[in-house]
Design a protein around this motif. Structure first.
Motif, PDB file in Angstrom:
ATOM      1  N   GLU A   5      53.845  48.492  52.299  1.00  0.00           N
ATOM      2  CA  GLU A   5      53.030  48.795  51.123  1.00  0.00           C
ATOM      3  C   GLU A   5      52.948  47.594  50.209  1.00  0.00           C
ATOM      4  OE1 GLU A   5      53.847  52.636  49.092  1.00  0.00           O
ATOM      5  OE2 GLU A   5      55.402  52.842  50.628  1.00  0.00           O
ATOM      6  N   THR A   6      51.792  47.423  49.593  1.00  0.00           N
ATOM      7  CA  THR A   6      51.620  46.392  48.576  1.00  0.00           C
ATOM      8  C   THR A   6      50.377  46.702  47.762  1.00  0.00           C
ATOM      9  OG1 THR A   6      51.690  44.008  48.150  1.00  0.00           O
ATOM     10  CG2 THR A   6      50.199  44.761  49.894  1.00  0.00           C
ATOM     11  N   ASN A   7      50.204  45.972  46.681  1.00  0.00           N
ATOM     12  CA  ASN A   7      48.970  45.977  45.911  1.00  0.00           C
ATOM     13  C   ASN A   7      48.352  44.596  46.083  1.00  0.00           C
ATOM     14  OD1 ASN A   7      49.314  48.594  44.775  1.00  0.00           O
ATOM     15  ND2 ASN A   7      50.720  47.740  43.285  1.00  0.00           N
ATOM     16  N   MET A   8      47.197  44.538  46.713  1.00  0.00           N
ATOM     17  CA  MET A   8      46.517  43.258  46.867  1.00  0.00           C
ATOM     18  C   MET A   8      45.844  42.917  45.544  1.00  0.00           C
ATOM     19  SD  MET A   8      44.939  43.256  50.712  1.00  0.00           S
ATOM     20  CE  MET A   8      44.673  44.960  51.152  1.00  0.00           C
ATOM     21  N   ALA A   9      46.282  41.816  44.945  1.00  0.00           N
ATOM     22  CA  ALA A   9      45.750  41.408  43.646  1.00  0.00           C
ATOM     23  C   ALA A   9      44.400  40.716  43.779  1.00  0.00           C
ATOM     24  CB  ALA A   9      46.751  40.494  42.935  1.00  0.00           C
ATOM     25  N   GLU A  10      44.136  40.135  44.927  1.00  0.00           N
ATOM     26  CA  GLU A  10      42.860  39.462  45.149  1.00  0.00           C
ATOM     27  C   GLU A  10      41.907  40.467  45.784  1.00  0.00           C
ATOM     28  OE1 GLU A  10      43.138  35.492  46.746  1.00  0.00           O
ATOM     29  OE2 GLU A  10      45.124  35.232  45.855  1.00  0.00           O
ATOM     30  N   VAL A  11      41.046  41.022  44.962  1.00  0.00           N
ATOM     31  CA  VAL A  11      40.203  42.143  45.356  1.00  0.00           C
ATOM     32  C   VAL A  11      38.899  41.619  45.971  1.00  0.00           C
ATOM     33  CG1 VAL A  11      39.266  44.359  44.587  1.00  0.00           C
ATOM     34  CG2 VAL A  11      41.254  43.401  43.441  1.00  0.00           C
ATOM     35  N   THR A  12      39.052  40.908  47.088  1.00  0.00           N
ATOM     36  CA  THR A  12      37.900  40.361  47.803  1.00  0.00           C
ATOM     37  C   THR A  12      37.323  41.408  48.753  1.00  0.00           C
ATOM     38  OG1 THR A  12      39.231  39.535  49.635  1.00  0.00           O
ATOM     39  CG2 THR A  12      38.965  38.058  47.733  1.00  0.00           C
ATOM     40  N   LEU A  13      36.116  41.190  49.194  1.00  0.00           N
ATOM     41  CA  LEU A  13      35.530  42.108  50.170  1.00  0.00           C
ATOM     42  C   LEU A  13      36.273  42.040  51.504  1.00  0.00           C
ATOM     43  CD1 LEU A  13      31.683  41.850  49.486  1.00  0.00           C
ATOM     44  CD2 LEU A  13      33.322  43.548  48.658  1.00  0.00           C
ATOM     45  N   ASP A  14      36.811  40.872  51.852  1.00  0.00           N
ATOM     46  CA  ASP A  14      37.604  40.766  53.083  1.00  0.00           C
ATOM     47  C   ASP A  14      38.872  41.608  52.980  1.00  0.00           C
ATOM     48  OD1 ASP A  14      35.809  39.094  54.396  1.00  0.00           O
ATOM     49  OD2 ASP A  14      36.734  37.285  53.579  1.00  0.00           O
TER      50      ASP A  14
END
Length: 190
Positions: free
Chosen positions: A86-95
């Motif tokens: 689990e994590t929160n992706m801080a870079e909210v890119t479309l990829d």
């Protein structure tokens, strides 16, 4: 007084770098050079910054063995294992959104990029992937965790609020690979 022996070099704290790869991606070698390489190999893509860390969870379920003649549990057998990252992706890119949603199509044109989800039926085999993350091990060395077959299983949301950072919360559930390839592997530098 009880004396406790604590080795401060075995205490760890700090962030991890997280990478995504295709299911079956070539894994980096189990060597000091490979552990210290960043990124780990060309088959792995850095997901960028995270918030609230990266968490590996391993939940074992045991069935009880009992007999009429003994009141205590006689033994236990492993009946189920749930492994997740689990994590929160801080870079909210479309990829990263495509990764969190187990695929889809991204495309770009002059000055824009788009994402469209897969339009698969429930009978279609999902797009499994792999995840690798590097953190700190005891003695300030590198620890690498490779989870070989994962699928994002929780809801994904994009929340835009005045006072909170937008992140992609993702929970990747591990799946069985084969009789000769384990679900995950942890490598520590020594």
């Amino acid at each position: 007084m009880i004396q406790i022996s604590v080795d401060p070099d075995n205490l760890i704290q700090g962030p991890a770098a997280m990478y995504r790869g295709a299911f079956g991606a070539t894994e980096p070698a189990d060597s000091t050079a490979a552990l210290n390489a960043s990124p780990p190999a060309s088959a792995w893509s850095d997901i960028g910054g995270t918030t609230d860390g990266v968490k590996l969870s391993i939940e074992n379920t045991y069935g009880e063995l009992e007999v009429d003649q003994i009141v205590d549990r006689v033994g236990s057998r492993l009946t189920k294992r749930m492994t997740s990252v689990e994590t929160n992706m801080a870079e909210v890119t479309l990829d990263n959104l495509a990764y969190a949603l187990n695929g889809g199509t991204t495309a770009s044109g002059s000055g824009y990029k788009t994402y469209e989800p897969n339009d698969d039926s429930s009978a279609t085999q999902p797009s499994y992937s792999a995840v690798l993350f590097d953190g700190i091990a005891p003695d300030s060395l590198r620890r690498r965790v490779i989870v070989r077959k994962v699928l994002s299983t929780d809801s994904v949301e994009l929340a835009y609020t005045k006072d909170k950072q937008t992140v992609l919360k993702v929970k990747m559930q591990a799946h069985y690979v084969s009789p000769s390839i384990r679900t995950y592997k942890i490598i520590d530098g020594v």
